[in-house]
Design a protein around this motif. Structure first.
Motif, PDB file in Angstrom:
ATOM      1  N   LEU A  43       0.759  -1.111   0.046  1.00  0.00           N
ATOM      2  CA  LEU A  43       0.036   0.103  -0.068  1.00  0.00           C
ATOM      3  C   LEU A  43       0.800   1.276   0.174  1.00  0.00           C
ATOM      4  N   LEU A  47      -1.818   7.159   3.389  1.00  0.00           N
ATOM      5  CA  LEU A  47      -3.427   6.988   2.852  1.00  0.00           C
ATOM      6  C   LEU A  47      -4.134   7.372   3.972  1.00  0.00           C
ATOM      7  N   GLU A  52      -7.215   3.200   3.618  1.00  0.00           N
ATOM      8  CA  GLU A  52      -6.291   2.039   4.102  1.00  0.00           C
ATOM      9  C   GLU A  52      -6.826   0.961   4.516  1.00  0.00           C
TER      10      GLU A  52
END
Length: 327
Positions: A43, A47, A52
């Protein structure tokens, strides 16, 4: 297999929608990010917490290596088709699966016992045709594969597609009708872009340039493909069935007579196309070399619906007879 395809497609589609809404990007751009997430499982940093969490929830649901290669290819293909629906020009559509698999079968028959060979698609798009052909070959065959594509979104999708297939393909992001830094290959496969080529300056360097007005892109792609094929190598093109009915047909025929052997023309099933003008065929050429010659008979066939197993079996028997007696 169908259940697995549906399952993986649902994951890809849901994840793509999450990214598209959050990032406010088109579906195809979000699809690139979703497929990279599936492959790399990383990821981005910073975020939003809720975003997320959603992506982590998706990652916890699946692993790409839980699925066979063809399931991965077909699932991503379905997502690409969804993203292209209604927004993409006809020549950007994906080559239908059945056509890709049939070309893969033809490549296998013509290559024969040769284990290692090189393969190139000069208009690879999302690489669906290239990957379908590679997946059809014998497991122990060693293939060096290359693809070229001018569209930035399509080449990124090709890259994602290739990663998920765990294949090695070298890509060129460029106009394929300009010089390519590529050694000649044994086999070319391509669903040719059809229409006029707008770059007159580049077209001027081709034998198949139009004497006046714009040149046909599909004619130039044939010439360019032959340039990058080894003597005796084979080329498998998806072409419009009207290829030899255009105003530049004489020019094309005399060019092919000089540089290639016409090996086969297989008309794809009418049921695959909305109207007669859109109908396509598989055109098979062999580049001339010192040990090559014209086949005893050109392989000609009208292919039945791929769903009609009995009719398809009959055509395959006729083709086997051609391979044994008339090649």
């Amino acid at each position: 297999m169908e259940k697995q395809i549906e399952e993986l497609f649902t994951w890809i589609d849901e994840t793509t929608d999450i990214i598209a809404k959050q990032e406010e990007v088109p579906y195809l751009d979000a699809l690139i990010a979703a497929s990279e997430l599936l492959f790399y499982r990383d990821l981005p940093e910073d975020l939003e917490e809720d975003y997320e969490q959603k992506l982590n929830n998706q990652l916890n649901k699946t692993q790409y290596n839980d699925y066979p290669l063809e399931v991965r290819r077909k699932s991503l293909q379905l997502a690409i088709l969804k993203g292209m629906k209604g927004t993409t020009q006809q020549h950007h559509y994906i080559t239908p699966d059945t056509v890709g698999m049939f070309i893969g079968y033809l490549v296998q028959r013509f290559i024969g016992e040769k284990k290692g060979f090189s393969l190139f698609d000069p208009a690879c798009g999302t690489a669906n045709l290239l990957l379908a052909v590679i997946n059809q070959q014998e497991k122990d065959s060693s293939i060096k594969a290359y693809g070229s594509e001018v569209d930035p979104t399509l080449i990124r999708l090709a890259y994602s597609n290739t990663n998920l297939q765990e294949k090695k393909i070298e890509y060129f992001h460029q106009d394929s009708l300009k010089p390519i830094l590529l050694d000649s290959v044994d086999v070319v496969v391509s669903d040719l872009p059809v229409g006029y080529y707008p770059d007159d300056h580049t077209a001027f360097g081709y034998e198949l340039k139009a004497e006046e007005g714009y040149s046909y892109a599909h004619h130039l792609f044939i010439e360019q493909s032959l340039k990058y094929t080894n003597d005796g190598g084979y080329l498998f093109f998806v072409v419009p069935s009207f290829l030899f009915e255009s105003d530049q047909k004489d020019q094309l025929q005399s060019f092919l007579k000089e540089h290639a052997h016409i090996v086969g023309l297989l008309q794809l099933p009418e049921t695959m196309f909305k109207n007669e003008k859109m109908q396509k065929s598989i055109f098979i050429l062999q580049k001339k070399g010192k040990d090559t010659k014209d086949p005893k008979k050109v392989l000609l066939a009208e292919l039945p619906s791929f769903k009609d197993a009995e009719a398809m079996e009959s055509v395959l028997q006729q083709m086997n007879s051609w391979f044994n007696n008339d090649r």
